[in-house]
Design an enzyme around this catalytic site. Sequence first.
Site, PDB file in Angstrom:
ATOM      1  N   SER A 172      14.162 -14.375  14.041  1.00  0.00           N
ATOM      2  CA  SER A 172      14.331 -15.812  14.195  1.00  0.00           C
ATOM      3  C   SER A 172      14.556 -16.480  12.835  1.00  0.00           C
ATOM      4  O   SER A 172      15.525 -16.157  12.156  1.00  0.00           O
ATOM      5  CB  SER A 172      13.120 -16.373  14.942  1.00  0.00           C
ATOM      6  OG  SER A 172      13.453 -17.565  15.588  1.00  0.00           O
ATOM      7  N   GLU A 187       4.032 -30.728   7.146  1.00  0.00           N
ATOM      8  CA  GLU A 187       4.868 -31.789   6.553  1.00  0.00           C
ATOM      9  C   GLU A 187       6.230 -31.241   6.137  1.00  0.00           C
ATOM     10  O   GLU A 187       7.272 -31.798   6.484  1.00  0.00           O
ATOM     11  CB  GLU A 187       4.171 -32.406   5.329  1.00  0.00           C
ATOM     12  CG  GLU A 187       2.970 -33.263   5.648  1.00  0.00           C
ATOM     13  CD  GLU A 187       3.301 -34.422   6.586  1.00  0.00           C
ATOM     14  OE1 GLU A 187       4.415 -34.978   6.501  1.00  0.00           O
ATOM     15  OE2 GLU A 187       2.433 -34.758   7.419  1.00  0.00           O
ATOM     16  N   HIS A 247      12.516 -13.823  23.493  1.00  0.00           N
ATOM     17  CA  HIS A 247      12.788 -14.105  22.086  1.00  0.00           C
ATOM     18  C   HIS A 247      11.946 -13.242  21.143  1.00  0.00           C
ATOM     19  O   HIS A 247      12.434 -12.786  20.115  1.00  0.00           O
ATOM     20  CB  HIS A 247      12.548 -15.594  21.815  1.00  0.00           C
ATOM     21  CG  HIS A 247      12.838 -16.009  20.406  1.00  0.00           C
ATOM     22  ND1 HIS A 247      14.041 -15.725  19.775  1.00  0.00           N
ATOM     23  CD2 HIS A 247      12.079 -16.675  19.494  1.00  0.00           C
ATOM     24  CE1 HIS A 247      14.005 -16.214  18.536  1.00  0.00           C
ATOM     25  NE2 HIS A 247      12.829 -16.792  18.351  1.00  0.00           N
TER      26      HIS A 247
END
Length: 274
Positions: free
Chosen positions: A98, A194, A253
């Site tokens: 991924s 963040e 996945h």
Amino acid sequence: PIPPVPGRAVLLAYAEVGGHGDRPPLVLLHGLFGSHGNFQAVARALVRRGSGKVLTLDARNHGGSPHSPLMTYEAMSLDVQHLLTRLGINKCILLGHSMGGKTAMTLALQRPDLVERLISVDISPISTAPVSEFSAYISAMKSVKIPDGLPRSVARQMADDQLRPVVQLPQLRQFLLTNLVEVEGRYIWRVNLEAISHHLADIMNFPTFHKPYPGPALFLGGSNSPYISSKDYPEIQRLFPKAEVQYIKGAGHIVHQDKFEEFITAVLNFLPPP
């Protein structure tokens, strides 16, 4: 530790499983919200079956690696290059899942001399999933509130309950919860939410490259996953002319979790002769 400078490589945390043989070491790169622990069982199985040395890495802003405000594939590729230099590795076999697959492709395209061959697990060199889905997960993780000093099992259950309305899949919640850690009696997320949130569009995209990677490449998808589809083949072919695409039947996945044995076999079959 010294805070990392944006635009400079960070010193990645890694684990090594020793193996013998003349093959270049195999370097495994995890996906978004993962850590090197995701690949520990894979690393041990590969070494047991003669793969040679295997390294599992924590990407920046993940696991035990430093946090940095920057989270692009160029930056993550530079981190891996930096680690290879530090360990005196001048050629490796790169496998990434991924987000890790996109980092591996970026590194192979930037520095083909460092990559003997490449395995991209269930990801193509194109834009992937809509950002909104992941934004929702990040918001849910940020809003988790856990009182200090609770036992770990209680804290995890509380976090699980708070994530459930947004993250419906139990396996996905369990995966995200691997990032909940206790630091001096307080529970925090060890991933840098963040930076990930700020760079989600970069993470879902893929940088532009014009010069192809000349080495052997394997795109190993799950047959039940949409992440490597036939519409991606032209771009795979353009950037990785020696690529083969293979699907593992019945895998979603997270191919290495869904079909562990088949995954190990496919990887071993693609390695160069020892």
